[in-house]
Design an enzyme around this catalytic site. Structure first.
Site, PDB file in Angstrom:
ATOM      1  CD  GLU A  41      33.577  25.485  51.920  1.00 56.33           C
ATOM      2  OE1 GLU A  41      32.887  25.410  50.890  1.00 56.33           O
ATOM      3  OE2 GLU A  41      34.000  26.569  52.374  1.00 56.33           O
ATOM      4  CE  LYS A  78      28.058  29.879  46.341  1.00 60.28           C
ATOM      5  NZ  LYS A  78      28.319  31.288  46.027  1.00 60.28           N
ATOM      6  CB  VAL A 111      30.006  28.102  55.116  1.00 63.44           C
ATOM      7  CG1 VAL A 111      29.827  28.250  56.623  1.00 63.44           C
ATOM      8  CG2 VAL A 111      31.484  28.219  54.743  1.00 63.44           C
ATOM      9  CG  ASP A 140      25.050  39.100  47.727  1.00 63.18           C
ATOM     10  OD1 ASP A 140      24.784  38.153  48.488  1.00 63.18           O
ATOM     11  OD2 ASP A 140      25.772  38.968  46.711  1.00 63.18           O
ATOM     12  CB  SER A 160      26.622  34.752  52.750  1.00 58.97           C
ATOM     13  OG  SER A 160      26.726  33.347  52.688  1.00 58.97           O
ATOM     14  CG  ASP A 204      28.013  30.820  54.197  1.00 56.79           C
ATOM     15  OD1 ASP A 204      27.288  29.954  53.661  1.00 56.79           O
ATOM     16  OD2 ASP A 204      29.171  31.097  53.803  1.00 56.79           O
ATOM     17  CE  LYS A 216      38.892  35.385  49.309  1.00 55.50           C
ATOM     18  NZ  LYS A 216      38.231  34.131  49.622  1.00 55.50           N
TER      19      LYS A 216
HETATM   20  N1  PSU Z   1      34.811  32.573  50.608  1.00 50.51           N
HETATM   21  C1  PSU Z   1      36.006  32.120  50.213  1.00 50.51           C
HETATM   22  N2  PSU Z   1      36.111  30.956  49.531  1.00 50.51           N
HETATM   23  C2  PSU Z   1      35.003  30.218  49.233  1.00 50.51           C
HETATM   24  C3  PSU Z   1      33.729  30.685  49.682  1.00 50.51           C
HETATM   25  C4  PSU Z   1      33.680  31.855  50.361  1.00 50.51           C
HETATM   26  O1  PSU Z   1      36.998  32.770  50.481  1.00 50.51           O
HETATM   27  O2  PSU Z   1      35.117  29.164  48.589  1.00 50.51           O
HETATM   28  C5  PSU Z   1      32.509  29.844  49.430  1.00 50.51           C
HETATM   29  C6  PSU Z   1      32.117  29.100  50.708  1.00 50.51           C
HETATM   30  O3  PSU Z   1      31.661  27.809  50.374  1.00 50.51           O
HETATM   31  C7  PSU Z   1      30.974  29.947  51.251  1.00 50.51           C
HETATM   32  C8  PSU Z   1      30.329  30.434  49.975  1.00 50.51           C
HETATM   33  O4  PSU Z   1      30.073  29.232  52.065  1.00 50.51           O
HETATM   34  O5  PSU Z   1      31.407  30.695  49.098  1.00 50.51           O
HETATM   35  C9  PSU Z   1      29.488  31.667  50.176  1.00 50.51           C
HETATM   36  O6  PSU Z   1      28.833  31.978  49.006  1.00 50.51           O
HETATM   37  P1  PSU Z   1      27.840  33.231  48.947  1.00 50.51           P
HETATM   38  O7  PSU Z   1      28.716  34.425  49.145  1.00 50.51           O
HETATM   39  O8  PSU Z   1      27.216  33.166  47.602  1.00 50.51           O
HETATM   40  O9  PSU Z   1      26.868  33.037  50.070  1.00 50.51           O
HETATM   41 MN    MN Z   2      25.161  36.030  47.907  1.00 48.35          MN
END
Ligand code: PSU
Ligand code: MN
Length: 300
Positions: free
Chosen positions: A21, A82, A102, A134, A136, A138, A155
């Protein structure tokens, strides 16, 4: 959409390929470590006998298999967005450049017929989900796709237990690479038990999955190499500080994860960045082993 010649050749010959990615480059790490890491990760894949396919969007063109020049261009661009799956058409229509998350990378990898994808950590259910909603994209995307994602778990800026529950509800199989405990990115621990696996078994599971025509991705959780692990309680202090800061600033939506990541790099004086780099390289290694195993047996 453009697929590089190297990736096209590998697809034609049935060679092992590992998708990578680019949000990690554009929004997850500071310059210049972001570019260095992108190149190092590609080298790990090559050294382990697979073909890297770094995926991103440059001036409205979706590219599977970015060249080194293109990765550099992406990392240096201003106004880079993003891109999760919903933003792919937006970037294409507006001629924008973006790092794919992702979700978007899984979507594009599956479209290209790439079976294995390595990343650092996936997105998940946020700690204050009851108030913020919230979760994701993903997680939904992994449920709808049919890909193997290797990550170091999620994380602990997220609600790890809720994320695991959500993946179960959505039919994403979660396995530990040579471990029976779900890792939490900087730490190898979480207290949550999962089934251990290895590259040989993953390739068998994939064939069985195809036999029964069961959809949904497989998340292979690979713990951070021990020497880079950060003490869970120390991390907790930094994470809480970053979350407090975020609330003060009043951030919401897609800028939440990048903000917290950069805050933690600051608070840990770069220690979290070293950990991040080490774990993604190891995930690329494991993904390469899995993709090689799949390529050598086929899926029938
Ligand atoms: N977690 C990490 N590093 C990252 C991301 C997540 O430790 O770079 C990035 C990845 O690309 C993941 C995205 O798909 O953040 C998720 O974003 P959000 O939480 O806004 O869905
Ligand atoms: Mn989010």
């Amino acid at each position: 959409m453009r697929i590089s010649n190297k990736v096209l050749n590998a697809l034609k010959n049935g060679d092992p390929i590992v998708a990578l990615e680019t949000t990690i480059i554009t929004h997850g790490m500071p310059y210049p470590q972001n570019i260095e890491t992108a190149f190092e990760v590609e080298n790990v894949v090559i050294k382990n006998g697979a073909v890297p396919a770094t995926i991103g969007i440059l001036d409205g063109v979706v590219i599977v298999g970015l060249s080194q020049d293109e990765i550099e261009a992406l990392a240096k661009k201003k106004d880079i967005i993003k891109v999760s799956t919903r933003e792919i058409p937006l970037a294409v229509a507006k001629g924008l450049s973006g790092g794919t998350t992702v979700s978007a990378t899984s979507f594009l990898a599956e479209k290209t017929n790439i079976k294995v994808f390595a990343t650092g950590g996936i997105g998940g259910v946020h700690r204050e989900v009851n108030e913020t909603f919230d979760i994701s994209r993903d997680l939904e995307e992994l449920a709808e796709r049919d890909i193997i994602v290797v990550s170091s778990g999620v994380k602990s800026i997220l609600d790890v237990e809720k994320t695991i529950e959500y993946l179960e509800t959505k039919g994403v199989l979660v396995l530990g690479y040579k471990t029976d405990e779900f890792p939490t990115f900087y730490s190898r621990k979480s207290g949550i038990k999962i089934d251990p696996t290895d590259e040989f078994e993953v390739s068998k599971i994939l064939r069985a999955k195809k036999l029964f025509n069961i959809k949904g991705s497989i998340l292979v959780a690979n713990p951070i190499p021990e020497e880079f692990e950060i003490d869970y309680n120390t991390m907790e202090i930094w994470i809480n500080e970053a979350l407090d800061e975020m609330k003060k600033v009043g951030l919401k939506g897609k800028s939440v994860t990048p903000f917290i990541l950069s805050k933690i790099v600051e608070l840990s004086k770069g220690k979290s960045l070293q950990a991040n780099i080490a774990l993604i390289k190891d995930n690329a290694r494991v993904a390469s082993l899995i993709s090689k195993e799949i390529a050598s047996h086929g899926l029938d």
